[in-house]
Design an enzyme around this catalytic site. Structure first.
Site, mmCIF file in Angstrom:
data_model
loop_
_atom_site.group_PDB
_atom_site.id
_atom_site.type_symbol
_atom_site.label_atom_id
_atom_site.label_comp_id
_atom_site.label_asym_id
_atom_site.label_seq_id
_atom_site.Cartn_x
_atom_site.Cartn_y
_atom_site.Cartn_z
ATOM 1 N N GLU A 111 0.845 -1.202 0.000
ATOM 2 C CA GLU A 111 0.000 0.000 0.000
ATOM 3 C C GLU A 111 0.877 1.247 0.000
ATOM 4 O OE1 GLU A 111 -3.605 1.790 2.801
ATOM 5 O OE2 GLU A 111 -2.082 0.497 3.700
ATOM 6 N N LYS B 270 -9.583 2.546 -2.330
ATOM 7 C CA LYS B 270 -9.776 1.933 -1.015
ATOM 8 C C LYS B 270 -11.093 2.393 -0.405
ATOM 9 C CE LYS B 270 -7.322 1.547 3.449
ATOM 10 N NZ LYS B 270 -6.135 2.063 4.195
ATOM 11 N N CYS C 168 -5.403 -2.997 2.372
ATOM 12 C CA CYS C 168 -5.150 -2.967 3.815
ATOM 13 C C CYS C 168 -6.397 -3.115 4.682
ATOM 14 C CB CYS C 168 -4.369 -1.690 4.155
ATOM 15 S SG CYS C 168 -3.468 -1.793 5.729
#
Length: 260
Positions: free
Chosen positions: A43, A109, A143
């Site tokens: 990430e 994300k 994540c």
């Protein structure tokens, strides 16, 4: 489906230094001495997990995305990882899926890490990304998404989940167990790419990049070192698992609505 070969590059990141990170990853990728189909980076691989997007943002025409195009073409492989992107006045923690021919898709994300104030400076995504390669259906995530199984639930019949992350050492057992859980409940392979070292906020990372088979068993894992993990996924074990334990046939139907 053909077999799928994956390289996960685990490394320490240069804090908020785009050029240094691109150069470093370029050298590590060059050192991979066999062909792979996918190269996975962590990430925010070009900056570290920084909450300063106004200083560090790039556009889709920026140097990091152009670098991904060059690397994908040279390696003849797809390359993926997330970085800070600005678009239409919004900042995104955006995963790029770059193909060797220079075409790409992206995933923003969805779950922003409120413990670090990510939701205060970034905008969330609202669409999953499913890409195909060698007959495999692949769902890449970023994540903190790992903690939200409803969002991740395998309703698209994907075969592989990929998580790119900056997951700190103090919660690393959560990372390990959740990667295994996502593999078990979605009957798919899971690959996790993390970083090592200490970031600009003093947060320590131990890596634990890994790949997990479709029955939730960790096949390989890298701990506390800069190293490239390679994995070869095969269709036979996936087909066997789904045929003899057809749990996905009994999954619920549901609709995801935006949280408050």
């Amino acid at each position: 489906m053909q077999g799928l070969k994956i390289a996960v590059v685990q490394s320490q990141l240069y804090w908020e230094d785009i050029d240094a990170n691109l150069n470093m990853f370029g050298e590590k990728i060059k050192a991979i001495n066999h062909h792979v189909d996918i190269i996975v980076l962590p990430e925010m691989f070009s900056t570290g997990f920084s909450m300063a997007p106004s200083r560090l943002f790039e556009t889709l025409d920026g140097k990091a995305v152009k670098w991904m195009k060059t690397i994908a073409a040279k390696a003849n492989a797809a390359i993926t990882g997330s970085l800070i992107i600005e678009e239409n006045g919004h900042y995104y923690n955006r995963l790029i899926w770059m193909r060797p021919d220079g075409s790409f898709e992206f995933y923003n994300k969805r779950h922003l890490f409120s413990m670090a104030g990510e939701e205060k400076v970034f905008s969330p995504g609202d669409k999953k990304l499913i890409v195909t390669l060698n007959g495999w259906r692949i769902c890449p995530m970023v994540c903190y998404d790992l903690r939200f199984p409803v969002w991740i639930r395998n309703v698209e019949n994907y075969d592989l989940l990929i998580f790119v992350a900056n997951w700190p050492d103090k919660r690393i057992e959560h990372w390990r167990k959740l990667l295994q859980a996502r593999a078990i409940e979605n009957q798919c392979f899971v690959v996790g790419a993390n970083c090592v070292g200490k970031d600009g906020n003093g947060i320590e990372y131990s890596g634990r990049s890994m790949w997990v088979n479709c029955q939730g068993e960790i096949e390989d894992e890298i701990i506390n070192e800069e190293k490239t993990l390679t994995a070869t996924l095969n269709e036979e074990s996936l087909t066997f698992t789904r045929r003899y334990m057809p749990f996905l046939n009994d999954r619920d139907k549901f609709e995801i609505v935006k949280g408050s």
